[in-house]
Design a protein around this motif. Structure first.
Motif, mmCIF file in Angstrom:
data_model
loop_
_atom_site.group_PDB
_atom_site.id
_atom_site.type_symbol
_atom_site.label_atom_id
_atom_site.label_comp_id
_atom_site.label_asym_id
_atom_site.label_seq_id
_atom_site.Cartn_x
_atom_site.Cartn_y
_atom_site.Cartn_z
ATOM 1 N N UNK A 83 43.181 8.479 4.869
ATOM 2 C CA UNK A 83 42.321 8.534 3.688
ATOM 3 C C UNK A 83 42.845 7.569 2.638
ATOM 4 N N UNK A 84 41.934 6.919 1.964
ATOM 5 C CA UNK A 84 42.329 6.040 0.870
ATOM 6 C C UNK A 84 41.746 6.586 -0.425
ATOM 7 N N UNK A 85 42.607 6.638 -1.447
ATOM 8 C CA UNK A 85 42.182 7.080 -2.777
ATOM 9 C C UNK A 85 42.303 5.910 -3.739
ATOM 10 N N UNK A 86 41.229 5.660 -4.464
ATOM 11 C CA UNK A 86 41.216 4.595 -5.470
ATOM 12 C C UNK A 86 41.145 5.245 -6.845
ATOM 13 N N UNK A 87 42.007 4.764 -7.748
ATOM 14 C CA UNK A 87 42.073 5.314 -9.105
ATOM 15 C C UNK A 87 41.834 4.201 -10.105
ATOM 16 N N UNK A 88 40.933 4.433 -11.036
ATOM 17 C CA UNK A 88 40.656 3.454 -12.083
ATOM 18 C C UNK A 88 41.708 3.551 -13.179
ATOM 19 N N UNK A 89 42.284 2.402 -13.549
ATOM 20 C CA UNK A 89 43.305 2.377 -14.593
ATOM 21 C C UNK A 89 42.723 1.732 -15.844
ATOM 22 N N UNK A 90 42.510 2.546 -16.879
ATOM 23 C CA UNK A 90 41.921 2.017 -18.110
ATOM 24 C C UNK A 90 42.853 0.990 -18.752
ATOM 25 N N UNK A 91 42.258 -0.055 -19.308
ATOM 26 C CA UNK A 91 43.039 -1.099 -19.968
ATOM 27 C C UNK A 91 42.221 -1.662 -21.121
ATOM 28 N N UNK A 92 42.909 -2.147 -22.128
ATOM 29 C CA UNK A 92 42.230 -2.780 -23.267
ATOM 30 C C UNK A 92 41.687 -4.152 -22.888
ATOM 31 N N UNK A 93 42.339 -4.772 -21.922
ATOM 32 C CA UNK A 93 41.972 -6.138 -21.568
ATOM 33 C C UNK A 93 40.613 -6.180 -20.867
ATOM 34 N N UNK A 94 40.044 -7.357 -20.808
ATOM 35 C CA UNK A 94 38.766 -7.568 -20.118
ATOM 36 C C UNK A 94 39.027 -7.645 -18.615
#
Lengths: 141, 141, 141, 141
Positions: C77-88
């Motif tokens: 299984x692969x889990x993808x996590x979004x990492x919030x950032x200020x950059x574009x």
């Protein structure tokens, strides 16, 4: 310490270009592989030698920085540099440059370890690799 | 004779699409492979069984007719059909259809032979494959 | 901040396995792509949305750590996590685990930037992406 | 009629070899593509020319016969031969040989058609292609 490196020319295939009309990021793994094979051929550190000695050398770490996109029709050059290490590892760094203006397109790094025939990690440097290092002036001992 | 077939849904990857914004023709080999694996899983004729019996089953013939291009975002279906033969071969035919209107996008065909552990071609049908044929009603004897 | 993540099952293809009988390191780019596509589908951040808004989102940084080899027949299984950032930027982290014992097989990270239709880097966050962040609770403003 | 053909050397990549230790059948699509690109470069019939004239030239038929397996370390040669046709098509035939004994490893064939910018099939031969045929002595008119 002598610097071992090798530069080859890459040819961008139409099939490596994606719908953004730039080389798909995953295609670079083949470019770096081409560089490793050219290095292995020049400095006698190919898959065959490793296999003959009873080892596998899988990648355990792989990173690429895409600084400028590669496009179809470009003939960039990739340079692979061997990075000496005390650990039982094979470490390479890579640079892809546009020979027209020598601009840096891509950088990368790969780390390989040794596994025996049972896929067990080998912690100490295999003898054949120690000898290879000495032969090519990459050993600190 | 019972018809053995299996249909699965394909997912078009962005990386499979080329600069023409259609799926690159070489990417279909993976789609047909996915169909073979699904077939092998459903009807117990996978690589593992073949390997356990000491054989390889490499492809010797492969053809595809691209009737309509596949595009990113499509979710086509591929159907694989087993074609019984007297020869020591595994023959499959394939159809890719757009489930929205059932239009035929692609047809294909693959032929596999058996090789022993020394990569020598096996001319007579391996016993395990003869049994497989009988079990699934694909044997004429 | 809400954690956006998505887990999907991978299927190891025979063709993704190399002569070491483990998945070739370059094949993982497709696994991570599959995870990004599943994320984009679940949280409405797909290539289509980005393209409709006039942007490309090429990868500029990509790294993978191969901790344990994947083999043919595994269904990790692969889990993808979004990492919030200020950059574009769009930053994701990935984990591949063996669901049988939850052991960690692979970790990875990708960074995407925005380019306009002329392939010029966009330094400020595109409006549609700012809105996306707000909608999904990923904006600090 | 003059025979247009081109021979190039192939390099088998480690990643193209599968768990059977032979080149995976799907990898040949890249070899044939390399041959087409070399032909296009030598005889000025590349993707760029086709695109500049407002056309795509997708493959519609593709077949390969694998007569002997290719293995890692081999440096086979591929020859591409242009097959003149009255139809609005580009037809190539391919042969892969082992230069050590000139044995025939693989044969193949590809057919390309022309599509306009709206992905509509073009039934009549595009003018630029008619001119190309005349220039290279491949036209019967």
């Amino acid at each position: 310490m002598r610097v071992l490196k090798k530069t080859i020319r890459l040819k961008i295939r139409f099939s490596e270009v994606d719908a953004m009309r730039i080389v798909w990021h995953g295609a670079y793994a083949k470019y770096l592989e081409d560089a490793r094979e050219a290095f292995g051929s020049e400095f006698q550190l190919g898959y065959d030698l490793i296999a003959e000695n009873g080892f596998y050398a899988p990648l355990v770490d792989f990173s690429i920085q895409y600084k400028q996109p590669l496009r179809y029709g470009m003939c960039p050059e990739i340079t692979i540099v061997y990075k000496a290490t005390e650990a039982a590892k094979i470490v390479f760094e890579y640079e892809i440059r546009n020979p027209e203006d020598n601009s840096l397109m891509t950088t990368g790094r790969s780390v390989q370890v040794f596994m025996d025939g049972d896929y067990q990690l080998v912690w100490s440097t295999p003898e054949f690799y120690e000898e290879w290092k000495k032969r090519w002036g990459q050993s600190s001992t």
